[in-house]
Scaffold this motif. Sequence first.
Motif, PDB file in Angstrom:
ATOM      1  N   PHE A   1      42.046  72.625  33.136  1.00 33.56           N
ATOM      2  CA  PHE A   1      42.829  71.329  33.821  1.00 33.56           C
ATOM      3  C   PHE A   1      43.416  71.907  35.180  1.00 33.56           C
ATOM      4  O   PHE A   1      44.033  71.114  35.757  1.00 33.56           O
ATOM      5  CB  PHE A   1      43.863  70.456  33.166  1.00 33.56           C
ATOM      6  N   GLU A   2      43.022  73.169  35.615  1.00 36.44           N
ATOM      7  CA  GLU A   2      43.674  73.648  36.572  1.00 36.44           C
ATOM      8  C   GLU A   2      43.136  73.044  38.003  1.00 36.44           C
ATOM      9  O   GLU A   2      43.531  73.176  38.959  1.00 36.44           O
ATOM     10  CB  GLU A   2      43.583  75.073  36.795  1.00 36.44           C
ATOM     11  N   HIS A   3      41.799  72.404  37.702  1.00 36.03           N
ATOM     12  CA  HIS A   3      41.284  71.683  38.962  1.00 36.03           C
ATOM     13  C   HIS A   3      41.846  70.391  39.253  1.00 36.03           C
ATOM     14  O   HIS A   3      41.300  69.594  40.090  1.00 36.03           O
ATOM     15  CB  HIS A   3      39.768  71.607  38.509  1.00 36.03           C
ATOM     16  N   ILE A   4      42.813  69.880  38.291  1.00 35.30           N
ATOM     17  CA  ILE A   4      43.470  68.534  38.537  1.00 35.30           C
ATOM     18  C   ILE A   4      44.489  68.823  39.539  1.00 35.30           C
ATOM     19  O   ILE A   4      45.509  69.514  39.313  1.00 35.30           O
ATOM     20  CB  ILE A   4      43.934  68.139  37.454  1.00 35.30           C
ATOM     21  N   HIS A   5      44.696  68.024  40.494  1.00 35.69           N
ATOM     22  CA  HIS A   5      45.377  67.982  41.549  1.00 35.69           C
ATOM     23  C   HIS A   5      47.077  67.126  41.489  1.00 35.69           C
ATOM     24  O   HIS A   5      48.004  67.730  41.990  1.00 35.69           O
ATOM     25  CB  HIS A   5      44.965  67.711  42.727  1.00 35.69           C
ATOM     26  N   ASP A   6      46.781  66.089  40.739  1.00 40.27           N
ATOM     27  CA  ASP A   6      47.939  65.328  40.426  1.00 40.27           C
ATOM     28  C   ASP A   6      48.899  65.979  39.391  1.00 40.27           C
ATOM     29  O   ASP A   6      48.883  66.423  38.550  1.00 40.27           O
ATOM     30  CB  ASP A   6      47.527  63.934  39.775  1.00 40.27           C
ATOM     31  N   ARG A   7      50.090  66.186  40.227  1.00 35.06           N
ATOM     32  CA  ARG A   7      51.208  66.799  39.340  1.00 35.06           C
ATOM     33  C   ARG A   7      51.605  66.226  38.144  1.00 35.06           C
ATOM     34  O   ARG A   7      51.851  66.913  37.142  1.00 35.06           O
ATOM     35  CB  ARG A   7      52.491  67.120  40.409  1.00 35.06           C
ATOM     36  N   GLU A   8      51.675  65.136  38.233  1.00 40.83           N
ATOM     37  CA  GLU A   8      52.284  64.047  37.014  1.00 40.83           C
ATOM     38  C   GLU A   8      51.171  64.453  36.020  1.00 40.83           C
ATOM     39  O   GLU A   8      51.752  64.472  34.567  1.00 40.83           O
ATOM     40  CB  GLU A   8      52.361  62.714  37.324  1.00 40.83           C
ATOM     41  N   GLU A   9      49.921  64.151  36.357  1.00 41.59           N
ATOM     42  CA  GLU A   9      49.018  64.443  35.145  1.00 41.59           C
ATOM     43  C   GLU A   9      49.011  65.927  34.359  1.00 41.59           C
ATOM     44  O   GLU A   9      48.890  66.148  33.441  1.00 41.59           O
ATOM     45  CB  GLU A   9      47.597  64.274  35.838  1.00 41.59           C
ATOM     46  N   ARG A  10      49.039  66.854  35.597  1.00 41.57           N
ATOM     47  CA  ARG A  10      49.202  68.187  34.744  1.00 41.57           C
ATOM     48  C   ARG A  10      50.420  68.396  34.088  1.00 41.57           C
ATOM     49  O   ARG A  10      50.253  69.270  32.899  1.00 41.57           O
ATOM     50  CB  ARG A  10      48.895  69.309  36.014  1.00 41.57           C
TER      51      ARG A  10
ATOM     52  N   TRP B   1      51.802  66.150  32.120  1.00 44.52           N
ATOM     53  CA  TRP B   1      51.657  65.543  31.080  1.00 44.52           C
ATOM     54  C   TRP B   1      50.744  66.448  30.199  1.00 44.52           C
ATOM     55  O   TRP B   1      51.011  66.488  28.974  1.00 44.52           O
ATOM     56  CB  TRP B   1      51.055  64.245  31.232  1.00 44.52           C
ATOM     57  N   LEU B   2      49.594  66.840  30.849  1.00 40.54           N
ATOM     58  CA  LEU B   2      48.813  67.681  30.008  1.00 40.54           C
ATOM     59  C   LEU B   2      49.467  68.986  29.270  1.00 40.54           C
ATOM     60  O   LEU B   2      49.218  69.362  28.137  1.00 40.54           O
ATOM     61  CB  LEU B   2      47.672  68.020  30.858  1.00 40.54           C
ATOM     62  N   GLU B   3      50.183  69.535  30.262  1.00 41.52           N
ATOM     63  CA  GLU B   3      50.951  70.666  29.667  1.00 41.52           C
ATOM     64  C   GLU B   3      51.993  70.595  28.492  1.00 41.52           C
ATOM     65  O   GLU B   3      51.830  71.239  27.642  1.00 41.52           O
ATOM     66  CB  GLU B   3      51.541  71.403  30.790  1.00 41.52           C
ATOM     67  N   GLN B   4      52.640  69.329  28.906  1.00 44.70           N
ATOM     68  CA  GLN B   4      53.582  68.984  27.661  1.00 44.70           C
ATOM     69  C   GLN B   4      52.940  68.625  26.474  1.00 44.70           C
ATOM     70  O   GLN B   4      53.368  69.096  25.240  1.00 44.70           O
ATOM     71  CB  GLN B   4      54.408  67.857  28.076  1.00 44.70           C
ATOM     72  N   TYR B   5      51.797  68.035  26.584  1.00 45.33           N
ATOM     73  CA  TYR B   5      51.063  67.364  25.406  1.00 45.33           C
ATOM     74  C   TYR B   5      50.756  68.730  24.533  1.00 45.33           C
ATOM     75  O   TYR B   5      50.698  69.039  23.081  1.00 45.33           O
ATOM     76  CB  TYR B   5      49.864  66.600  25.681  1.00 45.33           C
ATOM     77  N   ILE B   6      49.858  69.665  25.413  1.00 47.84           N
ATOM     78  CA  ILE B   6      49.369  70.685  24.859  1.00 47.84           C
ATOM     79  C   ILE B   6      50.278  71.860  24.496  1.00 47.84           C
ATOM     80  O   ILE B   6      50.323  72.270  22.752  1.00 47.84           O
ATOM     81  CB  ILE B   6      48.510  71.546  25.897  1.00 47.84           C
ATOM     82  N   GLU B   7      51.354  72.207  25.004  1.00 44.44           N
ATOM     83  CA  GLU B   7      52.286  73.206  24.770  1.00 44.44           C
ATOM     84  C   GLU B   7      53.257  72.819  24.035  1.00 44.44           C
ATOM     85  O   GLU B   7      53.870  73.889  23.127  1.00 44.44           O
ATOM     86  CB  GLU B   7      52.706  73.925  26.033  1.00 44.44           C
ATOM     87  N   HIS B   8      53.589  71.643  23.600  1.00 45.35           N
ATOM     88  CA  HIS B   8      54.573  71.318  22.552  1.00 45.35           C
ATOM     89  C   HIS B   8      54.028  70.878  21.504  1.00 45.35           C
ATOM     90  O   HIS B   8      54.731  69.838  20.643  1.00 45.35           O
ATOM     91  CB  HIS B   8      55.481  70.299  23.494  1.00 45.35           C
ATOM     92  N   LYS B   9      52.764  71.243  21.163  1.00 43.07           N
ATOM     93  CA  LYS B   9      52.197  71.029  19.768  1.00 43.07           C
ATOM     94  C   LYS B   9      51.981  69.650  19.413  1.00 43.07           C
ATOM     95  O   LYS B   9      51.610  69.272  18.359  1.00 43.07           O
ATOM     96  CB  LYS B   9      52.965  71.623  18.596  1.00 43.07           C
ATOM     97  N   GLN B  10      51.881  68.582  20.256  1.00 43.49           N
ATOM     98  CA  GLN B  10      51.735  67.379  20.118  1.00 43.49           C
ATOM     99  C   GLN B  10      50.086  67.122  19.713  1.00 43.49           C
ATOM    100  O   GLN B  10      49.609  66.204  19.094  1.00 43.49           O
ATOM    101  CB  GLN B  10      51.966  66.380  21.337  1.00 43.49           C
ATOM    102  N   ILE B  11      49.319  68.219  20.026  1.00 45.16           N
ATOM    103  CA  ILE B  11      47.861  68.096  19.669  1.00 45.16           C
ATOM    104  C   ILE B  11      47.632  68.470  18.225  1.00 45.16           C
ATOM    105  O   ILE B  11      46.523  68.205  17.856  1.00 45.16           O
ATOM    106  CB  ILE B  11      47.122  69.200  20.601  1.00 45.16           C
ATOM    107  N   ASP B  12      48.718  68.633  17.644  1.00 44.48           N
ATOM    108  CA  ASP B  12      48.521  69.188  16.190  1.00 44.48           C
ATOM    109  C   ASP B  12      49.119  67.988  15.309  1.00 44.48           C
ATOM    110  O   ASP B  12      49.956  68.012  15.129  1.00 44.48           O
ATOM    111  CB  ASP B  12      49.297  70.439  15.972  1.00 44.48           C
ATOM    112  N   SER B  13      48.060  67.209  14.607  1.00 44.15           N
ATOM    113  CA  SER B  13      48.384  66.168  14.216  1.00 44.15           C
ATOM    114  C   SER B  13      48.841  66.515  12.742  1.00 44.15           C
ATOM    115  O   SER B  13      49.267  65.578  11.894  1.00 44.15           O
ATOM    116  CB  SER B  13      47.347  65.189  14.109  1.00 44.15           C
TER     117      SER B  13
END
Length: 962
Positions: free
Chosen positions: A171-180, A182-194
């Motif tokens: 997702f490094e190609h995404i320019h929107d700061r808010e979007e990036r 959110w993606l970092e937070q979701y991925i790195e804080h283990k929200q992706i592990d259900s």
Amino acid sequence: MKNTSQKLVWEQFYGPNLGYVYDQYEKYIENPDGVDPTIKALFDELGAPPNDTPKPNPATKTKAESSPSAQTTNQPSISKVVAGWKLLKDIRTFGHVAAEIKPIKLKQQANPGSPEDLSFLNIETYNLTKEKLMEMPVTWLWEDAPSHIQNGWEAYQYLKGVYTQTIAYEFEHIHDREERKWLEQYIEHKQIDSKQTTNQRIKLLERLIQVDSFEKFLHKTFVGQKRFSIEGLDVLVPMLDKLIEESGKAQTDNIMIGMAHRGRLNVLAHVLGKPYELIFSEFHHSPNKDLIPSEGSRGINYGWTGDVKYHLGADRDVKDAPNHTIHINLANNPSHLEFVNPVVQGKTRASQENRELNGFPKQNKQASLSVLIHGDAAFPGEGVVAESLNLSKLKGYDTGGTIHIIANNMIGFTTNFEDSRSTKYSSDLAKGYEIPIIHVNADDPERCLDVIIFAYEYRKKFNKDILIDLMGYRRYGHNEMDDPAATQPQLYEMINKHERVFEKYGHELIAKKVLSEEEAKQKQDNAEKNLKTIYEKYMEEENSKSQTPLVSKIIIEGIPNINTSVPNNFLKTINKSLSKWPEKFSVYPKLERILKRRETVFAEGNKIDWALAETLAFATILADGIPIRLTGQDSERGTFAHRHLVLHDYKTNEAFVPLHHIPEAKSSFSIYNSPLSEAAVLGYEYGYSVKAKEALVLWEAQFGDFANAAQVIVDQFISSGPAKWGQKSSLVMLLPHGFEGQGPEHSSARLERFLQMSAENNWIVANVTSAAQYFHILRRQALLTGTEGARPLVLMTPKSLLRHPLTGSPSSELSNGHFQPILEQEGTGTKPEKVKRLILCSGKVAVDLAVELEQLPSEEKELLHIARIEQLYPFPKKEMNELIGRFSYLEEVIWVQEEPRNMGPWTFIQSNFSEVVQKDLKIGYIGRPKRSSPATGDPVIHKQEQSMIIHDALQFEKGGER
């Protein structure tokens, strides 16, 4: 990196270190390559260090920062901190390269480009050590680290685990700061592990067993028949199950799915709920494979040919709550793989919109969701994919985000991926549209479910597309009759030894004590027994009755008579409303004069031109409560500056749509300029028309021959959809057509191609020559929408004739007339007993004949009668018989066209003449000779050719000799 992160980084440097930063930045300004690469990377990312960087407040230091070790001379230098920051950044950016995302991987199999470089994972690459990283407080390197991570070493270990396992991210190609963020937070804080529960894991295993057992049963029961199995990507079915479940929680009403044939039967059976016995019947009734290349599944009847079983779609309603039902649709799709993409997107948009009020429709993006399942070779290979992705953020086509899944077999038919794309991943095309990409190993079912939840949450949050690259394999060849070992021997040696996903997952659950080995085996036996029982019962009850759907009697009998006239007073009232705009709205003066002249068209002796006839047709259709959607390149103004349905204030650029403000309108009116695309846009409008059955949906080509670029949509969907799938559409194609000296590419709409595909009343093909005819055929088409008689309309439209005085019509022809399949030329045939030559023609050449006809002496006119075939298909046999029957002394029937002999309507007309022209009558052709290119590029030659055609048609000796 965010502004706050930048601040935190700079705040770590003060005193001599900060001076060193300023000194290095001055060198960087003079020569960026003259400083250490890690420091260069820092300046590249953060820019200049601030002049007012404050000294850190001792009171706010972390425990790690306050420790003696952090304040000794061993405190990390700026270059080490920068290196640590770059280490973490590189893991986020390049972690996908090292991730375990491929279930099958040949050692010698490399992606296009240089071999994989995994040095970014080694701390030595950055001149770092474990000790140096442990000395760095995590806040120096990572602003939002989870609370349990204290230093750089722990951050390194943690992020390496997040970004290099069986899920990988880009997702490094995404320019929107808010979007990036959110993606970092979701991925790195283990929200992706259900964290699946025991019960969920058992159900997931049962679903995988169902999927696998179904494929194996078909394989051994129907030996040698194609089914394009899902094996190797089995987890796709539970992923779709999970997506439906998540959508239900958000009260989504529709899920529109598009996919090619790989895995389609399994999705039909388990996601769409198509009964096993119906699928068995489609195999059992397959014709002899030696006689038919692809086994069909339906009988033959009028208007119905059917399609092979792995192209068929289905619908299902799932009641997911007491007061809520989700409708799931799998779109019918031919072998042209990705061309279903825009069709599904159009259906999705149609199901999101409320068209019951005037103005633009009211869109609810959460009401409907589109899911597109792509092939790994087709996604980068077929241009319609890029065309369709480009629609995603355009106001006329936005659907609030599509969830894309690449069903990645790592091979296309027999072609290795290094021979089928120039990019590293098959998903790389999506980067140009700033779509997040998630790669996931199809052999890790739980992570695959986590990924589909992630995708759904992202789409719901940002109303944007997201892509899942589901990386698996293909257990057999392209179809089950192929032997892939002939072309990929090493790969298939590994696949043949590779454990099936239900077995692998079952062993994991057994090891975790979720269930016993005996229980797992029993579940497999039960699934196989269930399939066998259903098949045996089907064989006992099987009968040979065709499941062919009934074709509507209205379709078989032709086009019903419909009253399309509109009272003159009502037309006047609407016309007056159309001439109004807000008091402070400044219409472009030149255009204002044209629009104001329209107020006088109802006066005696005046005529309504083409553009106004269209506008009045649209207005009266809206008054009938029928929604309208019109798109195309430049359609708001019209390619030929004639339409102007969207007005622009020339002082403020504010837009105003008069049709949105007429009080008579009872439904919505949409009009959008489309992107420079034909295939995706036409496919989108077709899909919209299929779903919005009550609406009049029109697509306009900039020039008729531009429809060439959408030929797949025309051939595989619009013309044949009713016969293959029973799929109705009343789509209108407006194709500017006419030979006017503009060269080979701006003359012909390739009318002959549409006539060649005309059969079984599948559509209407017309080439009208007056404003009134255009008015009535549009109204007739609108009144057919939503009925059993609905079918597409392919309409050749004018260019120069838009403003020709002979194409205008008095208002009485709108209020008292109707559409006429054959339009007879005034001033000819007045004395039937003298008529020797009947000239038949269609379109612009008829107006050219009418102009030249005025120059003929009356005695020569008496020998002629000219009739325009305005509706070419269905061919008006009844009207033609009546026409010819009026002329007892007729000697010849001449077809006149401006297209070359091997193009245009001639071949089609000639085949129909045998049924309506008596054998003793001479049949002739006047027009251009056969050509490989439609028209000359020299306007002088064009005029000469056109003049010869008109002259030959009108000049002849008595007795029929030319």
